[in-house]
Design an enzyme around this catalytic site. Structure first.
Site, PDB file in Angstrom:
ATOM      1  CB  CYS A 120      -0.912   0.022   1.216  1.00 61.30           C
ATOM      2  SG  CYS A 120      -1.989  -1.401   1.256  1.00 61.30           S
ATOM      3  CG  HIS A 262      -3.326   3.218   2.600  1.00 55.18           C
ATOM      4  ND1 HIS A 262      -3.871   2.853   1.394  1.00 55.18           N
ATOM      5  CD2 HIS A 262      -3.304   2.088   3.362  1.00 55.18           C
ATOM      6  CE1 HIS A 262      -4.166   1.569   1.418  1.00 55.18           C
ATOM      7  NE2 HIS A 262      -3.831   1.076   2.594  1.00 55.18           N
ATOM      8  CG  ASN A 292      -6.871  -1.003   1.517  1.00 58.34           C
ATOM      9  OD1 ASN A 292      -6.137  -0.671   0.591  1.00 58.34           O
ATOM     10  ND2 ASN A 292      -6.411  -1.409   2.691  1.00 58.34           N
TER      11      ASN A 292
HETATM   12  N1  ACO Z   1     -18.822  -9.791   8.543  1.00 58.74           N
HETATM   13  C1  ACO Z   1     -19.390 -10.016   9.739  1.00 58.74           C
HETATM   14  N2  ACO Z   1     -18.680 -10.391  10.818  1.00 58.74           N
HETATM   15  C2  ACO Z   1     -17.339 -10.509  10.659  1.00 58.74           C
HETATM   16  C3  ACO Z   1     -16.709 -10.280   9.432  1.00 58.74           C
HETATM   17  C4  ACO Z   1     -17.502  -9.912   8.347  1.00 58.74           C
HETATM   18  N3  ACO Z   1     -16.991  -9.671   7.135  1.00 58.74           N
HETATM   19  N4  ACO Z   1     -15.374 -10.466   9.592  1.00 58.74           N
HETATM   20  C5  ACO Z   1     -15.195 -10.806  10.865  1.00 58.74           C
HETATM   21  N5  ACO Z   1     -16.385 -10.844  11.526  1.00 58.74           N
HETATM   22  C6  ACO Z   1     -16.644 -11.174  12.914  1.00 58.74           C
HETATM   23  C7  ACO Z   1     -15.534 -11.996  13.522  1.00 58.74           C
HETATM   24  O1  ACO Z   1     -15.730 -13.361  13.268  1.00 58.74           O
HETATM   25  C8  ACO Z   1     -15.671 -11.657  14.982  1.00 58.74           C
HETATM   26  O2  ACO Z   1     -16.702 -12.422  15.530  1.00 58.74           O
HETATM   27  P1  ACO Z   1     -16.592 -12.988  17.032  1.00 58.74           P
HETATM   28  O3  ACO Z   1     -16.504 -11.770  17.913  1.00 58.74           O
HETATM   29  O4  ACO Z   1     -17.856 -13.761  17.181  1.00 58.74           O
HETATM   30  O5  ACO Z   1     -15.342 -13.811  17.073  1.00 58.74           O
HETATM   31  C9  ACO Z   1     -16.110 -10.192  14.988  1.00 58.74           C
HETATM   32  O6  ACO Z   1     -16.658  -9.950  13.674  1.00 58.74           O
HETATM   33  C10 ACO Z   1     -15.000  -9.229  15.241  1.00 58.74           C
HETATM   34  O7  ACO Z   1     -13.872  -9.617  14.444  1.00 58.74           O
HETATM   35  P2  ACO Z   1     -12.563  -8.766  14.386  1.00 58.74           P
HETATM   36  O8  ACO Z   1     -11.597  -9.436  13.465  1.00 58.74           O
HETATM   37  O9  ACO Z   1     -12.126  -8.444  15.770  1.00 58.74           O
HETATM   38  O10 ACO Z   1     -13.135  -7.456  13.710  1.00 58.74           O
HETATM   39  P3  ACO Z   1     -12.479  -6.045  13.662  1.00 58.74           P
HETATM   40  O11 ACO Z   1     -13.264  -5.073  14.435  1.00 58.74           O
HETATM   41  O12 ACO Z   1     -10.998  -6.128  13.945  1.00 58.74           O
HETATM   42  O13 ACO Z   1     -12.653  -5.664  12.136  1.00 58.74           O
HETATM   43  C11 ACO Z   1     -11.322  -5.606  10.171  1.00 58.74           C
HETATM   44  C12 ACO Z   1     -12.068  -6.490  11.150  1.00 58.74           C
HETATM   45  C13 ACO Z   1     -12.316  -4.666   9.539  1.00 58.74           C
HETATM   46  C14 ACO Z   1     -10.664  -6.475   9.114  1.00 58.74           C
HETATM   47  C15 ACO Z   1     -10.257  -4.805  10.958  1.00 58.74           C
HETATM   48  O14 ACO Z   1      -9.484  -5.670  11.742  1.00 58.74           O
HETATM   49  C16 ACO Z   1      -9.363  -4.017  10.074  1.00 58.74           C
HETATM   50  O15 ACO Z   1      -9.778  -3.129   9.354  1.00 58.74           O
HETATM   51  N6  ACO Z   1      -8.051  -4.285  10.115  1.00 58.74           N
HETATM   52  C17 ACO Z   1      -7.103  -3.576   9.286  1.00 58.74           C
HETATM   53  C18 ACO Z   1      -7.192  -4.104   7.909  1.00 58.74           C
HETATM   54  C19 ACO Z   1      -6.390  -3.294   6.943  1.00 58.74           C
HETATM   55  O16 ACO Z   1      -6.415  -2.086   6.978  1.00 58.74           O
HETATM   56  N7  ACO Z   1      -5.674  -4.005   6.087  1.00 58.74           N
HETATM   57  C20 ACO Z   1      -4.880  -3.470   5.088  1.00 58.74           C
HETATM   58  C21 ACO Z   1      -3.943  -2.397   5.592  1.00 58.74           C
HETATM   59  S1  ACO Z   1      -2.435  -2.439   4.836  1.00 58.74           S
HETATM   60  C22 ACO Z   1      -2.823  -2.456   3.283  1.00 58.74           C
HETATM   61  O17 ACO Z   1      -3.679  -1.691   2.894  1.00 58.74           O
HETATM   62  C23 ACO Z   1      -2.163  -3.442   2.402  1.00 58.74           C
END
Ligand code: ACO
Length: 335
Positions: A120, A262, A292
């Site tokens: 990224c 970003h 993203n």
């Molecule tokens: N839909 C519904 N529920 C979901 C989904 C989904 N798509 N994905 C996960 N869940 C559930 C999980 O199973 C979990 O359930 P549980 O509590 O029963 O175990 C709950 O939602 C919370 O899961 P988390 O993984 O803790 O969710 P979080 O709040 O962390 O959000 C996310 C997930 C959006 C992916 C977040 O972690 C995030 O944005 N991380 C950064 C990602 C990023 O920016 N990546 C790229 C950056 S670098 C680059 O751009 C290359």
């Protein structure tokens, strides 16, 4: 080459392109166990554009559209470029580079051409490199394309990564400016730390999966992510790179016209805004429309800001990105 008088570096034109196909949250609801409400709340994303592979749309297509628009905006043609950098981790093939194919497509040959993979951060790394190469006196006009089409590497049966990414290309043409030595990059940071790389990676073979890695539902060859780890990394690095850029340049938030950031997740951006005290109108957001788009993201924001007349000559602009690797980068410009 005079080499005597100081000279500046100018962003002469920008362009961008996204594929025609829109993948809305409501479409994802039909494909995986998720809800539009959850996606919007956790990421700020409503839809993303992805390549229509059935129609033969390619990464190279959107890169060509973006750099052509940037050249048009600059009043230049491909033959004016002496170097083209394509920042991408999703080029068509490992060999040749998309940059080599693009210089042919836009009639820039013979020109230097290479692909750069900094995930990224690719576009911000490339802006810094282009400024440095022009300041070295060895180049006069460099095209930069930031593009990723991660939809080709997303396992759409799995819900952790499929909600986040969209495809996009953005481009800028940067040129030597003999009239305005004050223009160009006034501070830059290019950094990475290989520890923690397994938070975001794309294994090609079983051997690429690190020992002890958690079981993953994502198929081999597709992007795997530990969302929580990436989130923690991104929140802390985002704040660090902006504070570092301001401290090192002695600039204050009020001095900056735009922070071009970003688009990883709206919560990551909001967290940095709150911690540093950045006003809404100085942090452009388009993640709702595009998701993203990795190396495309900062370039796409830059082009939209230019189109809207929100970045003007003399403005100071801070570019910020972080990504897989893990990588992070900033670039402070007097435009
Ligand atoms: N839909 C519904 N529920 C979901 C989904 C989904 N798509 N994905 C996960 N869940 C559930 C999980 O199973 C979990 O359930 P549980 O509590 O029963 O175990 C709950 O939602 C919370 O899961 P988390 O993984 O803790 O969710 P979080 O709040 O962390 O959000 C996310 C997930 C959006 C992916 C977040 O972690 C995030 O944005 N991380 C950064 C990602 C990023 O920016 N990546 C790229 C950056 S670098 C680059 O751009 C290359």
């Amino acid at each position: 080459m005079s080499g005597q008088a100081p000279f500046g570096v100018r962003i002469a034109g920008t362009g961008s392109a996204v594929p025609s196909k829109v993948l809305a949250n409501t479409d994802l609801e039909q494909m995986i166990d998720t809800s539009s409400e959850w996606i919007v709340k956790r990421t700020g994303i409503h839809q993303r554009h992805i390549l229509d592979q059935e129609k033969g749309e390619t990464t190279l297509d959107i890169e060509r559209r973006a750099i052509t628009a940037a050249l048009d905006a600059a009043g230049m043609t491909g033959s004016d470029l002496d170097l083209l950098i394509v920042a991408s981790l999703t080029s068509e093939m490992r060999c040749p580079s998309n940059a080599c194919r693009l210089i042919e497509a836009i009639g820039a040959q013979p020109a230097g051409a290479f692909d750069l993979n900094a995930a990224c951060c690719g576009f911000v790394y490339s802006l810094n490199i282009a400024d440095s190469l022009i300041r070295s006196g060895r180049h006069r006009a460099i095209g930069i394309v930031g593009c990723d089409t991660l939809s080709r590497y997303i396992d759409y049966t799995e819900r952790t990564v499929s909600i986040l990414f969209g495809d996009a290309a953005g481009a800028a043409v940067v040129v030597r400016d003999d009239e305005h030595p004050e223009r160009g990059c006034i501070y830059q940071k290019i950094e990475a730390d290989g520890r923690g790389w397994e938070s975001l990676y794309m294994p090609r073979r079983e051997e690429d999966v690190p020992p002890g890695a958690p079981e993953s539902d994502v198929r081999m060859g597709y992007l795997r992510m530990n969302g929580r780890e990436v989130y923690k990394f991104a929140v802390s690095k985002f704040q660090y790179v902006i504070e570092d850029a301001l401290e090192q340049t002695g600039l204050k938030v009020d001095d900056i016209a735009q922070f071009v950031c970003h688009q990883s997740n709206i919560r990551i951006i909001e967290s940095a805004k709150e911690k540093i005290g950045l006003p809404d109108d100085k942090v452009y957001i388009n993640i709702d429309k595009y998701g993203n788009s990795s190396a495309g993201s900062v370039a796409l924001c830059l082009d939209e800001l230019m189109q809207q007349g929100r970045i003007n000559p003399g403005d100071k602009v801070v570019f910020v990105a972080f990504g897989a690797g893990m990588t992070w980068s900033s670039s402070v410009w007097q435009v």
